[in-house]
Design a protein around this motif. Sequence first.
Motif, PDB file in Angstrom:
ATOM      1  N   LEU A   1      -4.091   8.753  -0.556  1.00 49.93           N
ATOM      2  CA  LEU A   1      -2.982   7.844  -0.859  1.00 49.93           C
ATOM      3  C   LEU A   1      -2.712   6.875   0.281  1.00 49.93           C
ATOM      4  O   LEU A   1      -2.261   5.750   0.050  1.00 49.93           O
ATOM      5  N   PHE A   2      -2.952   7.291   1.524  1.00 45.82           N
ATOM      6  CA  PHE A   2      -2.767   6.362   2.636  1.00 45.82           C
ATOM      7  C   PHE A   2      -3.841   5.273   2.595  1.00 45.82           C
ATOM      8  O   PHE A   2      -3.534   4.082   2.776  1.00 45.82           O
ATOM      9  N   LEU A   3      -5.085   5.665   2.386  1.00 43.70           N
ATOM     10  CA  LEU A   3      -6.181   4.708   2.458  1.00 43.70           C
ATOM     11  C   LEU A   3      -6.335   3.876   1.190  1.00 43.70           C
ATOM     12  O   LEU A   3      -6.907   2.785   1.223  1.00 43.70           O
ATOM     13  N   ARG A   4      -5.816   4.384   0.080  1.00 41.02           N
ATOM     14  CA  ARG A   4      -5.865   3.626  -1.177  1.00 41.02           C
ATOM     15  C   ARG A   4      -4.525   3.744  -1.904  1.00 41.02           C
ATOM     16  O   ARG A   4      -4.439   4.350  -2.969  1.00 41.02           O
ATOM     17  N   PRO A   5      -3.480   3.164  -1.343  1.00 38.47           N
ATOM     18  CA  PRO A   5      -2.155   3.275  -1.970  1.00 38.47           C
ATOM     19  C   PRO A   5      -1.991   2.314  -3.139  1.00 38.47           C
ATOM     20  O   PRO A   5      -2.790   1.382  -3.321  1.00 38.47           O
ATOM     21  N   ASP A   6      -0.946   2.542  -3.919  1.00 31.99           N
ATOM     22  CA  ASP A   6      -0.620   1.594  -4.991  1.00 31.99           C
ATOM     23  C   ASP A   6      -0.082   0.292  -4.413  1.00 31.99           C
ATOM     24  O   ASP A   6      -0.323  -0.780  -4.961  1.00 31.99           O
ATOM     25  N   ARG A   7       0.666   0.406  -3.322  1.00 28.32           N
ATOM     26  CA  ARG A   7       1.216  -0.772  -2.649  1.00 28.32           C
ATOM     27  C   ARG A   7       1.657  -0.365  -1.251  1.00 28.32           C
ATOM     28  O   ARG A   7       1.840   0.804  -0.957  1.00 28.32           O
ATOM     29  N   ILE A   8       1.809  -1.362  -0.388  1.00 29.61           N
ATOM     30  CA  ILE A   8       2.350  -1.159   0.953  1.00 29.61           C
ATOM     31  C   ILE A   8       3.620  -2.001   1.036  1.00 29.61           C
ATOM     32  O   ILE A   8       3.580  -3.219   0.848  1.00 29.61           O
ATOM     33  N   VAL A   9       4.731  -1.360   1.293  1.00 28.23           N
ATOM     34  CA  VAL A   9       6.012  -2.051   1.390  1.00 28.23           C
ATOM     35  C   VAL A   9       6.379  -2.192   2.861  1.00 28.23           C
ATOM     36  O   VAL A   9       6.404  -1.203   3.599  1.00 28.23           O
ATOM     37  N   ILE A  10       6.635  -3.420   3.291  1.00 27.39           N
ATOM     38  CA  ILE A  10       7.041  -3.678   4.671  1.00 27.39           C
ATOM     39  C   ILE A  10       8.406  -4.340   4.644  1.00 27.39           C
ATOM     40  O   ILE A  10       8.573  -5.425   4.076  1.00 27.39           O
ATOM     41  N   GLY A  11       9.376  -3.687   5.251  1.00 25.86           N
ATOM     42  CA  GLY A  11      10.722  -4.227   5.296  1.00 25.86           C
ATOM     43  C   GLY A  11      11.083  -4.718   6.682  1.00 25.86           C
ATOM     44  O   GLY A  11      10.982  -3.971   7.658  1.00 25.86           O
ATOM     45  N   SER A  12      11.460  -5.977   6.776  1.00 25.11           N
ATOM     46  CA  SER A  12      11.911  -6.543   8.046  1.00 25.11           C
ATOM     47  C   SER A  12      12.712  -7.807   7.744  1.00 25.11           C
ATOM     48  O   SER A  12      12.428  -8.511   6.771  1.00 25.11           O
ATOM     49  N   ASP A  13      13.689  -8.069   8.569  1.00 22.46           N
ATOM     50  CA  ASP A  13      14.463  -9.300   8.427  1.00 22.46           C
ATOM     51  C   ASP A  13      13.885 -10.427   9.287  1.00 22.46           C
ATOM     52  O   ASP A  13      14.450 -11.518   9.344  1.00 22.46           O
ATOM     53  N   ASP A  14      12.764 -10.147   9.956  1.00 19.10           N
ATOM     54  CA  ASP A  14      12.081 -11.125  10.796  1.00 19.10           C
ATOM     55  C   ASP A  14      10.674 -11.325  10.239  1.00 19.10           C
ATOM     56  O   ASP A  14       9.848 -10.414  10.307  1.00 19.10           O
ATOM     57  N   PRO A  15      10.357 -12.497   9.667  1.00 23.34           N
ATOM     58  CA  PRO A  15       9.028 -12.710   9.084  1.00 23.34           C
ATOM     59  C   PRO A  15       7.896 -12.492  10.083  1.00 23.34           C
ATOM     60  O   PRO A  15       6.809 -12.027   9.715  1.00 23.34           O
ATOM     61  N   GLY A  16       8.130 -12.808  11.341  1.00 20.01           N
ATOM     62  CA  GLY A  16       7.099 -12.599  12.342  1.00 20.01           C
ATOM     63  C   GLY A  16       6.787 -11.128  12.544  1.00 20.01           C
ATOM     64  O   GLY A  16       5.622 -10.738  12.712  1.00 20.01           O
ATOM     65  N   VAL A  17       7.816 -10.311  12.536  1.00 21.40           N
ATOM     66  CA  VAL A  17       7.613  -8.867  12.653  1.00 21.40           C
ATOM     67  C   VAL A  17       6.872  -8.344  11.434  1.00 21.40           C
ATOM     68  O   VAL A  17       5.943  -7.540  11.546  1.00 21.40           O
ATOM     69  N   SER A  18       7.264  -8.820  10.270  1.00 26.81           N
ATOM     70  CA  SER A  18       6.584  -8.410   9.046  1.00 26.81           C
ATOM     71  C   SER A  18       5.102  -8.756   9.092  1.00 26.81           C
ATOM     72  O   SER A  18       4.245  -7.954   8.710  1.00 26.81           O
ATOM     73  N   ASP A  19       4.791  -9.943   9.596  1.00 28.33           N
ATOM     74  CA  ASP A  19       3.387 -10.356   9.700  1.00 28.33           C
ATOM     75  C   ASP A  19       2.618  -9.449  10.647  1.00 28.33           C
ATOM     76  O   ASP A  19       1.480  -9.057  10.364  1.00 28.33           O
ATOM     77  N   SER A  20       3.214  -9.107  11.785  1.00 30.80           N
ATOM     78  CA  SER A  20       2.505  -8.287  12.763  1.00 30.80           C
ATOM     79  C   SER A  20       2.290  -6.868  12.244  1.00 30.80           C
ATOM     80  O   SER A  20       1.233  -6.271  12.470  1.00 30.80           O
ATOM     81  N   VAL A  21       3.271  -6.336  11.528  1.00 26.87           N
ATOM     82  CA  VAL A  21       3.110  -4.998  10.967  1.00 26.87           C
ATOM     83  C   VAL A  21       2.047  -5.014   9.862  1.00 26.87           C
ATOM     84  O   VAL A  21       1.266  -4.070   9.724  1.00 26.87           O
ATOM     85  N   ALA A  22       1.998  -6.101   9.093  1.00 25.88           N
ATOM     86  CA  ALA A  22       0.998  -6.200   8.029  1.00 25.88           C
ATOM     87  C   ALA A  22      -0.416  -6.127   8.602  1.00 25.88           C
ATOM     88  O   ALA A  22      -1.343  -5.634   7.944  1.00 25.88           O
ATOM     89  N   GLU A  23      -0.595  -6.606   9.843  1.00 28.39           N
ATOM     90  CA  GLU A  23      -1.913  -6.554  10.470  1.00 28.39           C
ATOM     91  C   GLU A  23      -2.405  -5.115  10.634  1.00 28.39           C
ATOM     92  O   GLU A  23      -3.613  -4.857  10.627  1.00 28.39           O
ATOM     93  N   ILE A  24      -1.482  -4.178  10.809  1.00 27.88           N
ATOM     94  CA  ILE A  24      -1.877  -2.772  10.972  1.00 27.88           C
ATOM     95  C   ILE A  24      -2.629  -2.282   9.744  1.00 27.88           C
ATOM     96  O   ILE A  24      -3.572  -1.486   9.850  1.00 27.88           O
ATOM     97  N   TYR A  25      -2.217  -2.763   8.588  1.00 28.63           N
ATOM     98  CA  TYR A  25      -2.767  -2.261   7.329  1.00 28.63           C
ATOM     99  C   TYR A  25      -3.865  -3.155   6.765  1.00 28.63           C
ATOM    100  O   TYR A  25      -4.307  -2.951   5.631  1.00 28.63           O
ATOM    101  N   ALA A  26      -4.317  -4.130   7.548  1.00 23.48           N
ATOM    102  CA  ALA A  26      -5.382  -5.016   7.094  1.00 23.48           C
ATOM    103  C   ALA A  26      -6.614  -4.195   6.723  1.00 23.48           C
ATOM    104  O   ALA A  26      -7.007  -3.276   7.426  1.00 23.48           O
ATOM    105  N   GLY A  27      -7.227  -4.519   5.624  1.00 21.94           N
ATOM    106  CA  GLY A  27      -8.417  -3.800   5.180  1.00 21.94           C
ATOM    107  C   GLY A  27      -8.138  -2.761   4.121  1.00 21.94           C
ATOM    108  O   GLY A  27      -9.050  -2.317   3.435  1.00 21.94           O
TER     109      GLY A  27
END
Length: 469
Positions: free
Chosen positions: A191-217
Motif C-alpha cells: 500500500l505504501f509503494l502502490r497507494p490509491d492516492r497520496i494526500v499532502i496537506g500544507s498551507d504553504d505551496p512551496g512546502v507541499s512541492d518539496s514534500v511531493a518530491e519525497i514520493y516522486a516515482g
Amino acid sequence: MRRGRSRWIWRSWRARFRCSSSVVAASRLRVASICVFGTWHQASILGPCLAELGHTVVGISATPSDLDSLASGQPPVYEPRLPELLARHLADGSLRYDVDVRSAVDGSDFVLISLDTPVGPDDVPIVEPVFDAVRQVALGARGRKVLVVTAQVPVGTCDRLLALAQRAGSGASWSIAYVPEFLRLGIAVDLFLRPDRIVIGSDDPGVSDSVAEIYAGIPAPIVRVGLRTAEMVKHASNAFLALSVSFINEIANLCEVSGADAPAVAAAMKLDRRIGARAFLSPGLGFAGGTLGRDVRALQALGARSGIETRLLDSTMDVNAARGALVLDRLRASLGELSGRTVCLLGLTYKPGTSALRRSASLELAEALIAAGAGVAAHDPMVPTSRASELPTGLVVVDDVYAALAKADAAVLMTEWSDYTDLDWSRVAADSPRMLVLDARNALDQGAVTAPGLRYWGIGRMSPGQEGL
C-alpha cells in the motif's frame, strides 16, 4: 555521523517496486535526507520504503532500546516483504537507526513524526506522545526543517504541533505538512509503494512541492490540500469505512430474521459502480483495533466542541459496540451454559497477514469466555506457544490446529487465515462430531463444514436446519 544541514542532490534513480512483476522507473528523483521518529508499525514501514525510493533515512525514537530490533533487521510486527526491505537497506547504508536524536535531526531535511497514535479503551486518540515527539526533535534543532506528520491526529493538531516546534527549537526554522497514512496491517508495504492516492496537506505551496518530491516515482495521484483539509481527509475516510461496516452488519441482522443471505447481498451491491467492488461491506464482528474508531471519536469530539450533532457517527459506534456480544450470544444460544464447555478460537491476530495482537477482537472474546467458565484453546499461525506471555491467563495456545480443535464443543473463526479455509473438516468431525463452527468472518465453505455432520453458523446467513439455533 553526518552533521549540519544536509544538501539536496540530484541523481538518476531507477526504483524497483516489487509489488508486481512490473518495474516502475522514475528518472531524476530528488534524493532527500529523512529522519523518521517512531519504532512501531507505521515507522517500521516508512523507513525501509522511503529508502526503497532512493532516499537516505535514519530512524529515531524516544526510547532508544526500541531501535535495537529494527537495527538488527527485526520488524516489531510481521508484514509481508518488510524483513527483506529492511535487510536490504540496512546493508546498503540507505537506512540506519540512531540513538542520537539531535544529530539525526540536524542531518535531515525532513523530520517525519510517524507514531501509531494510541487510543484509550473507548477509541479516543491519545495525542500526548505525538507532542512529546515534536518536543524532542525540535529541541536544539538548527537550520530549515520540514516537519511531516504522518501520525493519526485530530483535525487542528498540526497547527499546534508547528507552534510547539517553533517555540521549542529557537535555532531552527520549521514548516509543516500533514501526510495521512492509509496503511493496513498485512499489506502495508504494497500500500505504501502502490497507494490509491497520496494526500499532502500544507498551507504553504512551496512546502507541499518539496514534500511531493519525497514520493516522486510512486504511481499514484498526489492530492494537495490545506493542512486542516488533509487532517479531515483522514477522519472522513476512516469514518466512512466504519459507517460501511456498521451498515452491512445492520443489514446482516435483518438478513438473518428474513431468511436472506448477507454475503450474497453484499456481493450484489458491490457490482453497482456507485458502490464498487472494494467497498467495506463484509458482514462480521465489526471494526476493532482502534484504527477506524479513533477517527470517528475525533469527529464526535469536534462536533461536541462545536455544538454540531453527529447522529450518524454516534449510530455507527453504537452498532459496532453491539457486535461485541454477538459471538457470546450465539455460543450461549447453541451450547447453553458456557461453564465447562470447550471453545477453540481459530485466529488470534488483529487480522490475517500480521502478527499484531493489539486490540484484537479474538483476545477480547477469549477473556469473556474464560470469565464465563469456558475452557479456551486457540491456534494462530503467527502466535506460537512461545508468545503465551502476551495472551490472557487461561488461554491455551496449541501449535497444531487439529489438536486445538480436538474435542471442542465449538470452533469460532476469528481471523481468516488460509490455514483455516483449507481445513479437512472430515478430520475435525472425527474427533468432534457435534461441533458448532461459528464463522465470524464468513470465510469458510459452508458445504465443506456441514458435509461431515458439523453445524455451521455464519454472520447474516441462515441455512436449512439452523433456524432453531
